[in-house]
Design a protein around this motif. Sequence first.
Motif, PDB file in Angstrom:
ATOM      1  N   GLU A  88       0.771  -1.148  -0.014  1.00 28.61           N
ATOM      2  CA  GLU A  88       0.028   0.072  -0.226  1.00 28.61           C
ATOM      3  C   GLU A  88       0.977   1.196  -0.098  1.00 28.61           C
ATOM      4  OE1 GLU A  88      -2.419   0.945   3.642  1.00 28.61           O
ATOM      5  OE2 GLU A  88      -0.902  -0.305   4.622  1.00 28.61           O
ATOM      6  N   TYR A  89       0.310   2.405  -0.529  1.00 24.39           N
ATOM      7  CA  TYR A  89       1.144   3.563  -0.671  1.00 24.39           C
ATOM      8  C   TYR A  89       0.697   4.869  -0.146  1.00 24.39           C
ATOM      9  CZ  TYR A  89       4.023   0.763  -4.195  1.00 24.39           C
ATOM     10  OH  TYR A  89       4.625  -0.125  -4.659  1.00 24.39           O
ATOM     11  N   THR A  90       1.242   5.675   0.443  1.00 25.02           N
ATOM     12  CA  THR A  90       0.706   6.975   1.009  1.00 25.02           C
ATOM     13  C   THR A  90       1.572   7.768   0.690  1.00 25.02           C
ATOM     14  OG1 THR A  90      -0.160   7.722   3.032  1.00 25.02           O
ATOM     15  CG2 THR A  90       1.733   6.619   3.320  1.00 25.02           C
ATOM     16  N   VAL A  91       0.849   9.363   0.773  1.00 23.74           N
ATOM     17  CA  VAL A  91       1.663  10.496   0.260  1.00 23.74           C
ATOM     18  C   VAL A  91       2.032  11.236   1.558  1.00 23.74           C
ATOM     19  CG1 VAL A  91       1.763  12.862  -0.863  1.00 23.74           C
ATOM     20  CG2 VAL A  91       0.746  10.371  -2.019  1.00 23.74           C
ATOM     21  N   LEU A  92       3.197  11.441   2.099  1.00 26.68           N
ATOM     22  CA  LEU A  92       3.426  12.504   3.168  1.00 26.68           C
ATOM     23  C   LEU A  92       3.884  13.608   2.727  1.00 26.68           C
ATOM     24  CD1 LEU A  92       4.155  12.905   6.100  1.00 26.68           C
ATOM     25  CD2 LEU A  92       6.511  12.096   5.515  1.00 26.68           C
TER      26      LEU A  92
ATOM     27  N   LEU B 219      -0.594  13.065   5.942  1.00 24.01           N
ATOM     28  CA  LEU B 219      -0.644  11.687   5.071  1.00 24.01           C
ATOM     29  C   LEU B 219      -1.930  11.535   4.059  1.00 24.01           C
ATOM     30  CD1 LEU B 219       0.426   8.796   7.553  1.00 24.01           C
ATOM     31  CD2 LEU B 219       1.714   9.783   5.642  1.00 24.01           C
ATOM     32  N   ASP B 220      -1.735  11.521   2.928  1.00 20.93           N
ATOM     33  CA  ASP B 220      -2.609  11.518   2.177  1.00 20.93           C
ATOM     34  C   ASP B 220      -3.849  12.652   1.922  1.00 20.93           C
ATOM     35  OD1 ASP B 220      -2.234   8.792   1.025  1.00 20.93           O
ATOM     36  OD2 ASP B 220      -3.318   7.657   2.557  1.00 20.93           O
ATOM     37  N   GLU B 221      -3.195  13.957   2.156  1.00 21.33           N
ATOM     38  CA  GLU B 221      -3.878  15.270   2.325  1.00 21.33           C
ATOM     39  C   GLU B 221      -4.975  15.203   3.244  1.00 21.33           C
ATOM     40  OE1 GLU B 221      -4.918  15.995  -1.871  1.00 21.33           O
ATOM     41  OE2 GLU B 221      -2.907  15.450  -2.750  1.00 21.33           O
TER      42      GLU B 221
ATOM     43  N   ASP C  90      -5.314  13.154   6.478  1.00 20.16           N
ATOM     44  CA  ASP C  90      -4.920  12.772   7.738  1.00 20.16           C
ATOM     45  C   ASP C  90      -3.835  13.593   8.356  1.00 20.16           C
ATOM     46  OD1 ASP C  90      -6.697  10.944   7.641  1.00 20.16           O
ATOM     47  OD2 ASP C  90      -5.148   9.371   6.801  1.00 20.16           O
TER      48      ASP C  90
ATOM     49  N   TRP D 120       6.243   1.812   7.249  1.00 23.37           N
ATOM     50  CA  TRP D 120       6.346   2.685   5.987  1.00 23.37           C
ATOM     51  C   TRP D 120       7.866   2.658   5.632  1.00 23.37           C
ATOM     52  CZ3 TRP D 120       2.096   3.263   3.354  1.00 23.37           C
ATOM     53  CH2 TRP D 120       1.083   3.159   4.026  1.00 23.37           C
TER      54      TRP D 120
ATOM     55  N   ILE E 108       6.687   9.886  -1.068  1.00 22.45           N
ATOM     56  CA  ILE E 108       5.880   8.756  -1.413  1.00 22.45           C
ATOM     57  C   ILE E 108       6.326   7.726  -0.396  1.00 22.45           C
ATOM     58  CG2 ILE E 108       4.888   6.972  -3.108  1.00 22.45           C
ATOM     59  CD1 ILE E 108       3.928   9.782  -3.799  1.00 22.45           C
TER      60      ILE E 108
ATOM     61  N   LYS F 267       5.697   3.622   1.397  1.00 22.61           N
ATOM     62  CA  LYS F 267       5.074   2.081   1.087  1.00 22.61           C
ATOM     63  C   LYS F 267       5.299   1.525   2.125  1.00 22.61           C
ATOM     64  CE  LYS F 267       8.565  -0.575  -1.349  1.00 22.61           C
ATOM     65  NZ  LYS F 267       8.878  -1.311  -2.539  1.00 22.61           N
TER      66      LYS F 267
END
Length: 65
Positions: A4-8, A21-23, A25, A47, A59, A61
């Motif tokens: 799974e991926y997320t954006v910081l 996180l993910d715009e 959170d 992560w 990015i 994962k």
Amino acid sequence: MKFEYTVLRKQDDIYGVKYFLDERDHLPKYNDISLIRVLNILGDQGWELVVKESQSTYILKRQLK
């Protein structure tokens, strides 16, 4: 393996630094600390930094269980 991926995102403002996180959170407990510390905290949660997209976007994962 599946990931799974997320954006910081790092946001600087007049009150200091905030991380998201993910715009959506907001990570309030991670405010006003260094990026390295945030990455270490997220690393403890599984992560891994994959790529730095810009000065403020990263990015990450982690393996799905």
